[in-house]
Design a protein around this motif. Sequence first.
Motif, PDB file in Angstrom:
ATOM      1  N   ASP A 126       0.484  10.310   1.303  1.00  0.00           N
ATOM      2  CA  ASP A 126       1.063  11.433   0.544  1.00  0.00           C
ATOM      3  C   ASP A 126       1.511  10.993  -0.838  1.00  0.00           C
ATOM      4  O   ASP A 126       1.277  11.683  -1.836  1.00  0.00           O
ATOM      5  N   ARG A 127       2.164   9.842  -0.895  1.00  0.00           N
ATOM      6  CA  ARG A 127       2.626   9.346  -2.191  1.00  0.00           C
ATOM      7  C   ARG A 127       1.442   9.020  -3.092  1.00  0.00           C
ATOM      8  O   ARG A 127       1.451   9.318  -4.278  1.00  0.00           O
ATOM      9  N   ARG A 128       0.405   8.436  -2.534  1.00  0.00           N
ATOM     10  CA  ARG A 128      -0.793   8.104  -3.309  1.00  0.00           C
ATOM     11  C   ARG A 128      -1.467   9.378  -3.844  1.00  0.00           C
ATOM     12  O   ARG A 128      -1.874   9.438  -4.998  1.00  0.00           O
ATOM     13  N   ARG A 186       0.867  -1.187   0.000  1.00  0.00           N
ATOM     14  CA  ARG A 186       0.000   0.000   0.000  1.00  0.00           C
ATOM     15  C   ARG A 186       0.893   1.222   0.000  1.00  0.00           C
ATOM     16  O   ARG A 186       1.871   1.282   0.726  1.00  0.00           O
ATOM     17  N   ASP A 235       1.906   5.037   0.830  1.00  0.00           N
ATOM     18  CA  ASP A 235       1.549   5.945   1.914  1.00  0.00           C
ATOM     19  C   ASP A 235       0.624   7.028   1.361  1.00  0.00           C
ATOM     20  O   ASP A 235       0.623   7.300   0.160  1.00  0.00           O
TER      21      ASP A 235
END
Length: 55
Positions: free
Chosen positions: A11-13, A7, A9
Amino acid sequence: MAHVPQRLDPDRRRRRLELLAALANAKTARDYTQPQRLRGARIRELIASRRRLVN
């Protein structure tokens, strides 16, 4: 055993989704302006051929 994707994180998503949205908008804008460029090229071609006929 099956591979389970990690999954991302939050912020990255979020950044990934923003990037994908920006790319989609850029593609839409490019697809919209492309016919105008082609139309402009066609008009310039017609003007040039008419000038050749007159001269």
